[in-house]
Structures are given as C-alpha cells and as structure tokens.
Design a protein around this motif. Structure first.
Motif, PDB file in Angstrom:
ATOM      1  N   THR A   1      17.420  28.222   0.671  1.00  0.00           N
ATOM      2  CA  THR A   1      18.662  27.451   0.607  1.00  0.00           C
ATOM      3  C   THR A   1      19.835  28.352   0.252  1.00  0.00           C
ATOM      4  O   THR A   1      20.896  28.304   0.879  1.00  0.00           O
ATOM      5  CB  THR A   1      18.547  26.320  -0.433  1.00  0.00           C
ATOM      6  N   ASP A   2      19.643  29.198  -0.754  1.00  0.00           N
ATOM      7  CA  ASP A   2      20.717  30.085  -1.186  1.00  0.00           C
ATOM      8  C   ASP A   2      21.062  31.118  -0.125  1.00  0.00           C
ATOM      9  O   ASP A   2      22.217  31.535  -0.004  1.00  0.00           O
ATOM     10  CB  ASP A   2      20.327  30.784  -2.486  1.00  0.00           C
TER      11      ASP A   2
ATOM     12  N   TYR B   1      14.868  16.630   9.105  1.00  0.00           N
ATOM     13  CA  TYR B   1      15.416  17.075   7.814  1.00  0.00           C
ATOM     14  C   TYR B   1      16.638  16.246   7.492  1.00  0.00           C
ATOM     15  O   TYR B   1      17.484  15.994   8.360  1.00  0.00           O
ATOM     16  CB  TYR B   1      15.799  18.558   7.867  1.00  0.00           C
ATOM     17  N   ILE B   2      16.749  15.818   6.224  1.00  0.00           N
ATOM     18  CA  ILE B   2      17.900  15.044   5.764  1.00  0.00           C
ATOM     19  C   ILE B   2      18.512  15.756   4.567  1.00  0.00           C
ATOM     20  O   ILE B   2      17.819  16.059   3.597  1.00  0.00           O
ATOM     21  CB  ILE B   2      17.483  13.619   5.356  1.00  0.00           C
TER      22      ILE B   2
ATOM     23  N   ILE C   1       5.830  10.183   4.031  1.00  0.00           N
ATOM     24  CA  ILE C   1       6.125  11.049   2.889  1.00  0.00           C
ATOM     25  C   ILE C   1       7.487  11.712   3.097  1.00  0.00           C
ATOM     26  O   ILE C   1       7.771  12.256   4.168  1.00  0.00           O
ATOM     27  CB  ILE C   1       5.052  12.143   2.720  1.00  0.00           C
ATOM     28  N   VAL C   2       8.323  11.626   2.063  1.00  0.00           N
ATOM     29  CA  VAL C   2       9.609  12.319   2.051  1.00  0.00           C
ATOM     30  C   VAL C   2       9.520  13.368   0.951  1.00  0.00           C
ATOM     31  O   VAL C   2       9.216  13.050  -0.194  1.00  0.00           O
ATOM     32  CB  VAL C   2      10.773  11.350   1.767  1.00  0.00           C
ATOM     33  N   VAL C   3       9.773  14.643   1.284  1.00  0.00           N
ATOM     34  CA  VAL C   3       9.528  15.705   0.318  1.00  0.00           C
ATOM     35  C   VAL C   3      10.551  16.822   0.468  1.00  0.00           C
ATOM     36  O   VAL C   3      11.040  17.084   1.573  1.00  0.00           O
ATOM     37  CB  VAL C   3       8.091  16.266   0.486  1.00  0.00           C
ATOM     38  N   GLU C   4      10.891  17.460  -0.637  1.00  0.00           N
ATOM     39  CA  GLU C   4      11.730  18.650  -0.566  1.00  0.00           C
ATOM     40  C   GLU C   4      10.946  19.755   0.135  1.00  0.00           C
ATOM     41  O   GLU C   4       9.849  20.116  -0.282  1.00  0.00           O
ATOM     42  CB  GLU C   4      12.133  19.101  -1.969  1.00  0.00           C
ATOM     43  N   GLY C   5      11.509  20.275   1.188  1.00  0.00           N
ATOM     44  CA  GLY C   5      10.802  21.257   1.994  1.00  0.00           C
ATOM     45  C   GLY C   5      10.769  22.639   1.370  1.00  0.00           C
ATOM     46  O   GLY C   5      11.672  23.025   0.630  1.00  0.00           O
TER      47      GLY C   5
ATOM     48  N   SER D   1      16.062  20.240   0.963  1.00  0.00           N
ATOM     49  CA  SER D   1      15.725  21.598   1.420  1.00  0.00           C
ATOM     50  C   SER D   1      14.721  21.472   2.562  1.00  0.00           C
ATOM     51  O   SER D   1      13.869  20.587   2.549  1.00  0.00           O
ATOM     52  CB  SER D   1      15.155  22.436   0.276  1.00  0.00           C
ATOM     53  N   ASP D   2      14.829  22.349   3.523  1.00  0.00           N
ATOM     54  CA  ASP D   2      14.080  22.167   4.765  1.00  0.00           C
ATOM     55  C   ASP D   2      12.913  23.144   4.905  1.00  0.00           C
ATOM     56  O   ASP D   2      12.810  24.143   4.197  1.00  0.00           O
ATOM     57  CB  ASP D   2      15.032  22.335   5.959  1.00  0.00           C
ATOM     58  N   ALA D   3      12.017  22.813   5.822  1.00  0.00           N
ATOM     59  CA  ALA D   3      10.923  23.688   6.248  1.00  0.00           C
ATOM     60  C   ALA D   3      10.924  23.625   7.773  1.00  0.00           C
ATOM     61  O   ALA D   3      10.078  22.979   8.389  1.00  0.00           O
ATOM     62  CB  ALA D   3       9.591  23.212   5.675  1.00  0.00           C
ATOM     63  N   PRO D   4      11.899  24.275   8.409  1.00  0.00           N
ATOM     64  CA  PRO D   4      12.105  24.128   9.856  1.00  0.00           C
ATOM     65  C   PRO D   4      10.935  24.561  10.724  1.00  0.00           C
ATOM     66  O   PRO D   4      10.814  24.105  11.863  1.00  0.00           O
ATOM     67  CB  PRO D   4      13.346  24.995  10.122  1.00  0.00           C
TER      68      PRO D   4
END
Length: 333
Positions: free
Chosen positions: A184-185, A147-148, A108-112, A137-140
């Motif tokens: 992100t912002d 994360y890409i 699964i590739v998903v916006e974090g 966007s990441d979920a570290p």
C-alpha cells in the motif's frame, strides 16, 4: 341431596365441554393459518452469512468499515460476522480465512495481502464456491472477485499535489513507511514521487531500510540524524502522527516541520486541530463497508457477474478547518 349432585355433574360437564370447544377452536385456527400460507416459502431471517476479516481488528479504520458493513447487512437481511487479528499478522489472517471457509460462509470480505500464501487461501475459497472480495488493501494477483477501497496511487498524487502547494515547491520531505505492509505504501510513494518530480526544489528522503526501523518514531529520528536539512514529514502509516510529532519535538524544532498524514483517525484529527499536523487524508472507510456488502450481495444473487476489477471509494484531504475536501469521487476500474 340428589338434586345438588345432579347440578354439580351438569356444571362439571359444561366446564369440560367449554375447554374441549376452546382447544378445538385453537387447532382449527392453526390449521387454517397453515393452509393459507402453504404456498409461501419459509425464508430464514439470515439465510446468507458474510464474514469480514481484518488485519487491524479494533482500529479506527476497521471500526468504521464494520459500521458501514453492518448498516448494509441490516438492509439486505444478511448475517455478518467480524473477525480478524489485532496486529498485522499474515499467518493469523490466513488462519481466520481458513476457518471462515470451513464454517461455510456465503462470502468473505478481507484486507488483501499481496503474498503467495494469501493467494493460495483465496484459491481454496474459490474452489469451495466462496467468493472473496478484498477491502482497503488489495491482492491483485489472487482470484479475488473485486477490490473495494482507496486507489492508493491516487492518494499519493492527491496528497503530493497538496503538499507541493503548501511547501511552495521547495523542501526536503522525510517519508515514514510501514515496513510490515509495504504494498500500500509503495503505491502512495509512487504517487508522491510522480508529483514531486515536477518540482526541482522538492526531494524525498527515507530512513535506513532496516527491519529494526519499523516504528515511526525511530524512522523520524533516523531521518533527522542523516538529513538535518529536512523541512517536512509525511506519514504513510495510519495513526503515525503522534510518534512523528514527538520525535520532531525532541529536537525542539516542532513548528518548523509541517507534518502530513495519510489517515483521519480521531488522534490525527486532534493533532490537526492543535496545529501539530498540517493535514490528513480521509479514505471514507464507512463507504468501503457499505459497498463491500452491497457488492457481495450482488454476487451472491448473481445480479452482477462478474464484478468490476476494482471499486475505488472517495479520497478527501482533511485540514485544520475540520472539513473534508473531497478530492476524488467513487469510480471503478
């Protein structure tokens, strides 16, 4: 008469024998084919399936990611599905991930989303043996494999340096934020503040921290009301340019407000060409899509374990010339 009957019988027998011979030959050829390929495994055309899930399905950003991902999936002969919600919606996004897990996706590739509920869903996928990669966007703090996307902090640095040069180190700059997805912002703003701190003449201002101020146009008006000396605007949110331009124009001072945006959507490019926006920032979304599938394939094939923590895609400043001035190349972290 008997002679004719005999001829008919012979002709009928000949036809029957011909058909029998033909079908025996076909059966023999089929057996021969099966025998010759007995040692070669039957490989399904799409043995693996990757699901890409977006918070902004149908957006310019996601369409570009999907284009790159589809290109890479074709090359690897991987089946790929594109799911998502049409408005930023944590509950809907988590539901989509849960469905992908239940459907036994290979990856699964998903916006974090940096949120505990998102982290729990990533944990569930991991326990099921399904790798998750975050994109854009990441979920570290989650168990995602990598994360890409853009380094959002570096985006702030790069755009900050460009703006400082354009404003000659002076001015009050109004920042328009995305209140529904602040992580992100926050990174972009951190980079901007770091650059602006080097200039005594540059100051950042924002709208009131009020949930009702979610729309870019409302934030722009609030800044204009509270900071009449504002000299420029920065839109951190994607595709916020037109709203900022409209709000500024309503004060009849549009040309006095240089506007800078953190995206390069077709709408933003048009505003740049029309001279209503000074510059935008390209995050090379197609590169994200291609890289996400390539890295997921490496994980599934166990050719690169573990993956790097992050893979940052290029960042480019887009100006009125219509060209993308690449400011940061791919790098991993």
């Amino acid at each position: 008469m008997k002679k004719l009957i005999l001829i008919a019988i012979i002709a009928s027998s000949f036809v029957t024998l011909s058909f029998s011979f033909y079908y025996m030959l076909k059966i023999y050829q089929s057996d021969l084919s099966m025998s010759s390929s007995a040692g070669e495994p039957m490989v399904p055309k799409h043995e693996e399936r990757i699901v890409i899930i977006s918070q902004e399905q149908g957006s310019f950003m996601m369409n570009a990611i999907q284009k790159g991902a589809h290109e890479a999936a074709e090359e690897h002969h991987i089946k790929i599905d594109f799911w998502g919600v049409y408005r930023s919606n944590l509950e809907g996004l988590i539901k989509q991930i849960d469905i992908a897990i239940a459907s036994k996706a290979s990856g699964i590739v998903v916006e974090g989303v940096d949120h505990p509920d998102f982290n729990l869903m990533v944990k569930k996928a991991t326990e099921k043996g399904i790798p998750i990669i975050t994109i854009n966007s990441d979920a570290p703090s989650s168990l995602r494999k990598s994360y890409i996307g853009s380094d959002h902090y570096q985006e702030g640095i790069i755009m900050g340096e460009y703006i400082a040069t354009q404003l000659q180190g002076k001015g009050v700059v109004g920042v328009i934020k995305n209140l529904s997805s602040p992580s992100t912002d926050d990174l972009r703003l951190k980079g901007l503040r770091e650059v602006f701190s080097k200039y005594d003449g540059l100051k950042i201002v924002t709208a009131a921290n009020d949930p009702e101020m979610s729309q870019p146009k409302m934030q722009t008006n609030d800044i204009l009301n509270h900071y009449p000396n504002v000299t420029a605007f920065i839109g951190l949110t994607t595709e916020s340019g037109e709203s900022i331009v409209q709000a500024a124009r309503s004060r009849s001072r549009t040309k006095e407000y240089p506007i800078f945006l953190f995206d390069d959507s077709p709408q933003t490019i048009m505003l740049i060409k029309n001279g209503q926006v000074k510059a935008g920032l390209s995050q090379h979304y197609e590169d994200m899509g291609i890289l996400s599938v390539n890295l997921m394939k490496r994980w599934l094939d166990a050719t690169q374990l573990p993956l790097e923590n992050s893979y940052f895609t290029p960042i480019s400043v887009v100006t009125s010339s219509g060209e993308k001035e690449k400011a940061l190349e791919n790098h991993s972290k």
